[in-house]
Design a protein around this motif. Structure first.
Motif, PDB file in Angstrom:
ATOM      1  N   GLY A  29       0.869  -1.171   0.000  1.00  0.00           N
ATOM      2  CA  GLY A  29       0.000   0.000   0.000  1.00  0.00           C
ATOM      3  C   GLY A  29       0.902   1.215   0.000  1.00  0.00           C
ATOM      4  N   SER A  30       1.015   1.862   1.179  1.00  0.00           N
ATOM      5  CA  SER A  30       1.917   3.012   1.262  1.00  0.00           C
ATOM      6  C   SER A  30       3.356   2.553   1.490  1.00  0.00           C
ATOM      7  N   GLU A  31       3.524   1.333   1.978  1.00  0.00           N
ATOM      8  CA  GLU A  31       4.892   0.826   2.239  1.00  0.00           C
ATOM      9  C   GLU A  31       5.455   0.121   1.018  1.00  0.00           C
ATOM     10  N   TRP A  32       6.747   0.380   0.784  1.00  0.00           N
ATOM     11  CA  TRP A  32       7.428  -0.212  -0.369  1.00  0.00           C
ATOM     12  C   TRP A  32       8.694  -0.916   0.100  1.00  0.00           C
ATOM     13  N   PHE A  33       9.007  -2.033  -0.480  1.00  0.00           N
ATOM     14  CA  PHE A  33      10.258  -2.757  -0.206  1.00  0.00           C
ATOM     15  C   PHE A  33      10.949  -3.005  -1.535  1.00  0.00           C
ATOM     16  N   ALA A  51      12.759   2.977 -16.039  1.00  0.00           N
ATOM     17  CA  ALA A  51      13.115   2.875 -14.619  1.00  0.00           C
ATOM     18  C   ALA A  51      13.436   1.420 -14.319  1.00  0.00           C
ATOM     19  N   LYS A  52      14.036   1.213 -13.132  1.00  0.00           N
ATOM     20  CA  LYS A  52      14.289  -0.167 -12.694  1.00  0.00           C
ATOM     21  C   LYS A  52      13.374  -0.475 -11.523  1.00  0.00           C
ATOM     22  N   VAL A  53      12.913  -1.701 -11.499  1.00  0.00           N
ATOM     23  CA  VAL A  53      11.984  -2.115 -10.454  1.00  0.00           C
ATOM     24  C   VAL A  53      12.550  -3.365  -9.801  1.00  0.00           C
ATOM     25  N   SER A  54      12.469  -3.396  -8.487  1.00  0.00           N
ATOM     26  CA  SER A  54      13.018  -4.544  -7.773  1.00  0.00           C
ATOM     27  C   SER A  54      12.016  -5.700  -7.769  1.00  0.00           C
ATOM     28  N   THR A  55      12.508  -6.909  -7.984  1.00  0.00           N
ATOM     29  CA  THR A  55      11.624  -8.081  -7.921  1.00  0.00           C
ATOM     30  C   THR A  55      11.358  -8.431  -6.454  1.00  0.00           C
TER      31      THR A  55
END
Ligand code: UN1
Length: 517
Positions: A29-33, A51-55
């Motif tokens: 939600g508001s939290e991202w890892f 952009a790069k996105v973490s798996t």
């Protein structure tokens, strides 16, 4: 190259969508890892890295599941019309952000800006549909065979719904699932395609804002990222009672087996091999528009794209000439430029599959009547732009039986009555969409009859693609049998319970059984 990006306002769109390009990955939600390996979002429009996105790592996944299962306990007790109000607000945010989101869809996936906007419109429409539905999640009441008994059924939320979506409709298919699942009282964990992770991030941010503004907990909308390995975490997870998966037949078979092995439910929306039957009574002008849009729209990358034209021999040459003439008018190029009809394929693998299909059809005896080819030079630097092609082919060719996700159209003749055309149309393993062009009522009704089209969607005087959200969307045979979006598709997101209440002082048994003590 960068100039192309900025001139079409992509940077501004990213800003409006609140994407600051850091810490993108897994979210509750508001939290991202962002603890996993990185995947790159590269635009097929100009080959630029967006952009790069973490798996999602295993630990991140566990955090998501803990958050989702806990949120479900709160969300499921909120009255459905109040859940509908949240979905209404989500639809409002989508209205506000329609242009930047549509633009990002177009830039990340490669479909035209108009189609990008159309996709966001489908999201808005399903939200409106779901809001109304939130007051109508009703079951039936039945008459009990026993005196003084009342019998009825009710629908309860299921739990965590896992959504696996494809690159070609990177945002709408998620919304079809999630808007319904939310009003049904479920929480959602979404794995978008690893080819379009950024539109996933954008949607997650839009949803998260609405949940946070309403003081709702984390976990109602969750995002995970990565390839099939991340998908497998969900398909094998008993905490996810329903997996809704959109993609290839190959992927669907793997997902279906994994989910069935734990007796979970799956909703599958897999490949199509959609045909338009063109009868002697067809309106040629309408046929050409329907066929050309169906075959080249979204560069032939819709599961509903028109792959086969089955034309009556008496009008074959006329239809062929008209379609070929229309293909000669097509403008291929940057999909953000509204003058172009056809944008790029998603990536170079897709280009290879397209080239392979054109080689194969010739090897099997087909005849190319509109040449394909990969475009090179200015504006085509990404290497993903191809020319829409047409081949005359037999339905029995292996390549014709196979869904190639690109602008390759096969033309074939039928003779005699519409039953002969139907045999060809139904003579494939897929069963998603189908159409007939005719002004002959008898032929139209035969096409729609029990002996007619075997597809989930059967249209008269409309092409195969562009379904409205109000109808149930999906197909039969190897398309997977699932139904999403409109009609009563909501039922799969809920568990049904039959309730019988005895308001007497006796305990009569059903079926007249006596059990005296
Ligand atoms: C898909 O390609 O997976 O009917 C979905 C259509 C769109 C949806 C396609 N509304 O073409």
């Amino acid at each position: 190259m960068q100039a192309t990006t900025t001139s079409f306002g992509i940077e501004e769109a990213l800003e409006q969508l609140g994407i600051n390009k850091t810490n993108l990955g897994t979210s509750t939600g508001s939290e991202w890892f962002s603890n996993g390996e990185e995947i790159s979002s590269v635009s097929p429009v100009d080959g630029q890295l967006i952009a790069k996105v973490s798996t999602t790592s295993k630990e991140d996944y566990e955090k998501v599941m803990a958050s989702a299962t806990s949120a479900f306990k709160d969300w499921r007790v909120k009255p459905a019309p109040q859940r509908g109000e949240i979905v209404r607000q989500f639809g409002e945010e989508l209205r506000r952000l329609k242009e930047p989101l549509g633009k990002l869809v177009s830039y990340e996936m490669g479909k035209s800006y108009q189609e990008g906007l159309g996709e966001v419109q489908e999201m808005i429409d399903i939200c409106d549909f779901a809001v109304g539905l939130s007051r109508q999640l009703h079951g039936l009441t039945m008459h009990s065979e026993r005196p003084g008994h009342r019998m009825y059924e009710q629908y309860h939320p299921l739990g965590v719904v896992g959504i696996i979506s494809a690159f070609n409709f990177p945002v709408a298919v998620w919304a079809w699932n999630t808007a319904l699942a939310w009003v049904c009282g479920d929480v959602c964990v979404w794995k978008p395609s690893e080819k379009t992770p950024l539109t996933g991030v954008a949607c997650q941010k839009i949803a998260a804002k609405v949940f946070a503004d309403n003081d709702l907990p984390e976990g109602i909308s969750c995002l995970i990222n990565g390839d099939y390995k991340v998908g497998e975490m969900m398909t094998n997870d008993k905490r996810v009672p329903l997996i809704s998966a959109t993609g290839s037949i190959r992927m669907g078979k793997i997902v279906a087996q994994a989910v069935a092995a734990r007796l979970g439910k799956s909703l599958l929306e897999l490949g199509g091999n959609n045909a338009i039957i063109v009868t002697p009574d067809a309106d040629i002008k309408m046929t050409v528009i329907g066929a050309v849009f169906g075959a080249v729209g979204t560069a032939g990358q819709r599961c509903t794209s028109t792959r086969r034209l089955i034309i009556h021999e008496s009008i074959y040459d006329k239809v062929k000439d008209a379609v070929v003439a229309a293909y000669n008018q097509l403008r291929i190029g940057n999909p953000l430029d509204e003058n172009n009809h056809v944008g790029p394929l998603i990536d170079k693998d897709a280009v290879k599959n397209y080239q392979n299909a054109l080689e194969k059809v010739v090897e099997e005896g087909g005849k190319i009547i509109v040449e394909g080819g990969v475009l090179e030079g200015e504006g085509y630097e990404s290497g993903c732009y191809v020319k829409p092609a047409i081949a005359e082919a037999e339905n029995s060719y292996e390549i014709v039986q196979h869904e190639t996700f690109g602008p390759v159209l096969y033309m074939m003749k039928y003779s005699g009555n519409v039953e002969n055309a139907l045999e060809l149309q139904n003579g494939v393993v897929q069963g998603l969409s189908s159409a007939i062009m005719t002004n002959n009522l008898r032929e139209a009704e035969r096409f729609l009859s029990v002996q007619g089209s075997d597809c989930g969607i059967a249209n008269v005087n409309i092409g195969t693609s562009g379904a409205e959200i109000g109808g149930a969307f999906g197909g039969e045979k190897e398309t997977g049998g699932g139904r999403e979006s409109g009609s009563d598709a909501w039922k799969i997101y809920m568990r049904r319970q039959t309730n019988t209440i005895n308001y007497t002082t006796e305990l009569p048994l059903a079926q007249g059984i006596k059990f005296d003590l």
